[in-house]
Enzyme design. Sequence first.
Site, PDB file in Angstrom:
ATOM      1  N   GLY A  63     -15.078 -27.899   0.750  1.00  0.00           N
ATOM      2  CA  GLY A  63     -14.992 -26.960  -0.362  1.00  0.00           C
ATOM      3  C   GLY A  63     -14.015 -27.382  -1.437  1.00  0.00           C
ATOM      4  O   GLY A  63     -14.113 -26.939  -2.581  1.00  0.00           O
ATOM      5  N   ASN A 111     -12.669 -16.418  -2.008  1.00  0.00           N
ATOM      6  CA  ASN A 111     -13.563 -17.145  -2.913  1.00  0.00           C
ATOM      7  C   ASN A 111     -14.993 -16.683  -2.710  1.00  0.00           C
ATOM      8  O   ASN A 111     -15.400 -16.324  -1.610  1.00  0.00           O
ATOM      9  CB  ASN A 111     -13.419 -18.668  -2.712  1.00  0.00           C
ATOM     10  CG  ASN A 111     -14.384 -19.201  -1.675  1.00  0.00           C
ATOM     11  OD1 ASN A 111     -15.553 -19.496  -1.991  1.00  0.00           O
ATOM     12  ND2 ASN A 111     -13.928 -19.299  -0.431  1.00  0.00           N
ATOM     13  N   PHE A 115     -21.352 -22.313  -3.556  1.00  0.00           N
ATOM     14  CA  PHE A 115     -21.867 -23.696  -3.514  1.00  0.00           C
ATOM     15  C   PHE A 115     -22.137 -24.243  -4.916  1.00  0.00           C
ATOM     16  O   PHE A 115     -23.213 -24.793  -5.199  1.00  0.00           O
ATOM     17  CB  PHE A 115     -23.157 -23.807  -2.680  1.00  0.00           C
ATOM     18  CG  PHE A 115     -23.023 -23.538  -1.218  1.00  0.00           C
ATOM     19  CD1 PHE A 115     -21.784 -23.482  -0.589  1.00  0.00           C
ATOM     20  CD2 PHE A 115     -24.166 -23.345  -0.438  1.00  0.00           C
ATOM     21  CE1 PHE A 115     -21.680 -23.228   0.776  1.00  0.00           C
ATOM     22  CE2 PHE A 115     -24.069 -23.099   0.920  1.00  0.00           C
ATOM     23  CZ  PHE A 115     -22.830 -23.030   1.522  1.00  0.00           C
ATOM     24  N   SER A 179     -21.172 -19.916   5.272  1.00  0.00           N
ATOM     25  CA  SER A 179     -20.564 -19.420   4.043  1.00  0.00           C
ATOM     26  C   SER A 179     -21.038 -17.996   3.811  1.00  0.00           C
ATOM     27  O   SER A 179     -22.223 -17.703   3.947  1.00  0.00           O
ATOM     28  CB  SER A 179     -20.975 -20.281   2.847  1.00  0.00           C
ATOM     29  OG  SER A 179     -20.617 -19.588   1.652  1.00  0.00           O
ATOM     30  N   ASN A 181     -21.106 -16.625   0.974  1.00  0.00           N
ATOM     31  CA  ASN A 181     -21.403 -16.498  -0.458  1.00  0.00           C
ATOM     32  C   ASN A 181     -22.799 -16.950  -0.858  1.00  0.00           C
ATOM     33  O   ASN A 181     -23.096 -17.055  -2.041  1.00  0.00           O
ATOM     34  CB  ASN A 181     -20.354 -17.269  -1.269  1.00  0.00           C
ATOM     35  CG  ASN A 181     -18.958 -16.763  -0.967  1.00  0.00           C
ATOM     36  OD1 ASN A 181     -18.750 -15.555  -0.918  1.00  0.00           O
ATOM     37  ND2 ASN A 181     -18.026 -17.665  -0.724  1.00  0.00           N
ATOM     38  N   THR A 182     -23.635 -17.279   0.118  1.00  0.00           N
ATOM     39  CA  THR A 182     -25.044 -17.574  -0.156  1.00  0.00           C
ATOM     40  C   THR A 182     -25.845 -16.563   0.642  1.00  0.00           C
ATOM     41  O   THR A 182     -25.666 -16.460   1.862  1.00  0.00           O
ATOM     42  CB  THR A 182     -25.398 -19.020   0.265  1.00  0.00           C
ATOM     43  OG1 THR A 182     -24.655 -19.906  -0.572  1.00  0.00           O
ATOM     44  CG2 THR A 182     -26.889 -19.305   0.099  1.00  0.00           C
ATOM     45  N   LYS A 221     -20.844 -25.800  11.432  1.00  0.00           N
ATOM     46  CA  LYS A 221     -19.683 -24.981  11.064  1.00  0.00           C
ATOM     47  C   LYS A 221     -20.030 -23.509  11.152  1.00  0.00           C
ATOM     48  O   LYS A 221     -21.002 -23.060  10.544  1.00  0.00           O
ATOM     49  CB  LYS A 221     -19.239 -25.347   9.645  1.00  0.00           C
ATOM     50  CG  LYS A 221     -17.979 -24.611   9.216  1.00  0.00           C
ATOM     51  CD  LYS A 221     -17.358 -25.257   8.006  1.00  0.00           C
ATOM     52  CE  LYS A 221     -16.139 -24.506   7.522  1.00  0.00           C
ATOM     53  NZ  LYS A 221     -15.559 -25.126   6.337  1.00  0.00           N
ATOM     54  N   ASN A 250     -15.262 -20.923   9.249  1.00  0.00           N
ATOM     55  CA  ASN A 250     -15.346 -20.727   7.805  1.00  0.00           C
ATOM     56  C   ASN A 250     -14.487 -19.504   7.424  1.00  0.00           C
ATOM     57  O   ASN A 250     -13.733 -18.990   8.259  1.00  0.00           O
ATOM     58  CB  ASN A 250     -16.829 -20.521   7.429  1.00  0.00           C
ATOM     59  CG  ASN A 250     -17.142 -21.091   6.055  1.00  0.00           C
ATOM     60  OD1 ASN A 250     -16.415 -20.812   5.095  1.00  0.00           O
ATOM     61  ND2 ASN A 250     -18.199 -21.872   5.948  1.00  0.00           N
TER      62      ASN A 250
HETATM   63  C1  FMN Z   1     -12.201 -22.117  -2.617  1.00  0.00           C
HETATM   64  C2  FMN Z   1     -12.847 -22.412  -1.309  1.00  0.00           C
HETATM   65  C3  FMN Z   1     -14.075 -23.027  -1.277  1.00  0.00           C
HETATM   66  C4  FMN Z   1     -14.685 -23.313  -0.049  1.00  0.00           C
HETATM   67  N1  FMN Z   1     -15.889 -23.943  -0.028  1.00  0.00           N
HETATM   68  C5  FMN Z   1     -16.449 -24.293   1.152  1.00  0.00           C
HETATM   69  C6  FMN Z   1     -17.659 -25.026   1.187  1.00  0.00           C
HETATM   70  O1  FMN Z   1     -18.227 -25.383   0.157  1.00  0.00           O
HETATM   71  N2  FMN Z   1     -18.186 -25.338   2.401  1.00  0.00           N
HETATM   72  C7  FMN Z   1     -17.575 -24.977   3.591  1.00  0.00           C
HETATM   73  O2  FMN Z   1     -18.088 -25.317   4.662  1.00  0.00           O
HETATM   74  N3  FMN Z   1     -16.409 -24.307   3.580  1.00  0.00           N
HETATM   75  C8  FMN Z   1     -15.840 -23.956   2.395  1.00  0.00           C
HETATM   76  N4  FMN Z   1     -14.649 -23.288   2.388  1.00  0.00           N
HETATM   77  C9  FMN Z   1     -14.032 -22.877   3.686  1.00  0.00           C
HETATM   78  C10 FMN Z   1     -12.970 -23.865   4.160  1.00  0.00           C
HETATM   79  O3  FMN Z   1     -13.541 -25.128   4.415  1.00  0.00           O
HETATM   80  C11 FMN Z   1     -12.295 -23.350   5.433  1.00  0.00           C
HETATM   81  O4  FMN Z   1     -13.263 -23.263   6.469  1.00  0.00           O
HETATM   82  C12 FMN Z   1     -11.653 -21.977   5.270  1.00  0.00           C
HETATM   83  O5  FMN Z   1     -11.066 -21.849   3.990  1.00  0.00           O
HETATM   84  C13 FMN Z   1     -10.599 -21.678   6.330  1.00  0.00           C
HETATM   85  O6  FMN Z   1      -9.564 -22.633   6.279  1.00  0.00           O
HETATM   86  P1  FMN Z   1      -8.158 -22.377   5.514  1.00  0.00           P
HETATM   87  O7  FMN Z   1      -7.659 -21.052   5.975  1.00  0.00           O
HETATM   88  O8  FMN Z   1      -7.314 -23.541   5.884  1.00  0.00           O
HETATM   89  O9  FMN Z   1      -8.492 -22.353   4.056  1.00  0.00           O
HETATM   90  C14 FMN Z   1     -14.032 -22.976   1.167  1.00  0.00           C
HETATM   91  C15 FMN Z   1     -12.766 -22.367   1.123  1.00  0.00           C
HETATM   92  C16 FMN Z   1     -12.165 -22.084  -0.083  1.00  0.00           C
HETATM   93  C17 FMN Z   1     -10.815 -21.427  -0.089  1.00  0.00           C
END
Ligand code: FMN
Length: 359
Positions: A63, A111, A115, A179, A181-182, A221, A250
Amino acid sequence: MLYPLARSVLFRLDPEVAHELTLSKLDFAAGFGLTRIVAGRVPELPVQAMGLTFRNPVGLAAGMDKNAAHIDALGSFGFGHIEAGTVTPRPQPGNPKPRLFRLVPAEGLINRMGFNNDGVERFVAHVRAQKRFRAAGGILGLNIGKNATTPIERALNDYAAGLRAVYLDADYVAVNISSPNTKDLRALQGERELGALLRGLRDERRRLEDEHGRRVPLAVKIAPDLDDDAIPPLADALVAHDVDGVIATNTTIARDRVQGLAHAEETGGLSGRPLRERATEVVGLLARHLKGRLPIIGVGGIMEGADAVEKIRAGACLVQIYTGFIFSGPELIGQCVEAIQAANVLSGTGRPRRTQRAA
Ligand SMILES: Cc1cc2nc3c(=O)[nH]c(=O)nc-3n(C[C@H](O)[C@H](O)[C@H](O)COP(=O)(O)O)c2cc1C
């Protein structure tokens, strides 16, 4: 030491503007060796998992580098692996802005990016143009998803197209079905839907393996918002369909830990400190059921070294960070590796030395 200064400036900006600005300057900074200086020393602590050797157990979660445009620069901070994406077959703009929010008192982010990405063709071109991270022993995971306009019944088409497109350029491929968000994406974690998706991906991977003579590991994931009871059957389905690893977790749609804070009611996935405990719980539930049959990559709310150790003790053999990287800075990578090393919790062969007992 340098990061708190940069953070005080960046946190005055809109979160997505700060993100874009930082990434746009990163290649330049890496070219002058500044990223290494900011991150400090990251010890070697090799881990074997999914048939790969990771130079250390700490990776960048998906992400942050959705278009795989900054792998080498991000890699120069010292990550053991980087997961680029999520990428979809066709380019798409994502959700309308604003779509990224800081919850500073809770050290969290919400967030609903959706995607946003330039599509898999440009993604692969970016990967091919950057060789330094992998040449230095970094492991590159490529994370695939489906386009928003693809109906959920045809999701397999998008995932299979993504797998084909990234296959030759990935050390492992991550399948993102979690995710929030989809629309309907998380429904792919349901028993019937997951079985169909995994069967299709297994067949596609077999074809690719025959064609190219190389088996690329697949990791799935998952979300933290699954019921506890749903986790054992899901884990069994992953094993039954030859999946090589599971990434947990996630972001969450739960808000109980952030009630009353500014932005807490924004739609989207919550990450960072408020996610830590549930993500660790999911790692533990997976580990207790899997008993070493699949490696677990623990992610969610790792904000300091002790949080990385907690994920390993719960049963992960690798960890990933995203929100902690924003709040604590690049020094977090070395801190996590050192804490894991000092706690002596990793066997180095992809299996944690001790797993947490059931509560
Ligand atoms: C701004 C943002 C965008 C993200 N986009 C994706 C993504 O495109 N695909 C995905 O598998 N996870 C995405 N994630 C999730 C992160 O990979 C991670 O699983 C999640 O934030 C938990 O970890 P953290 O607490 O260290 O942030 C996103 C997280 C954030 C904050």
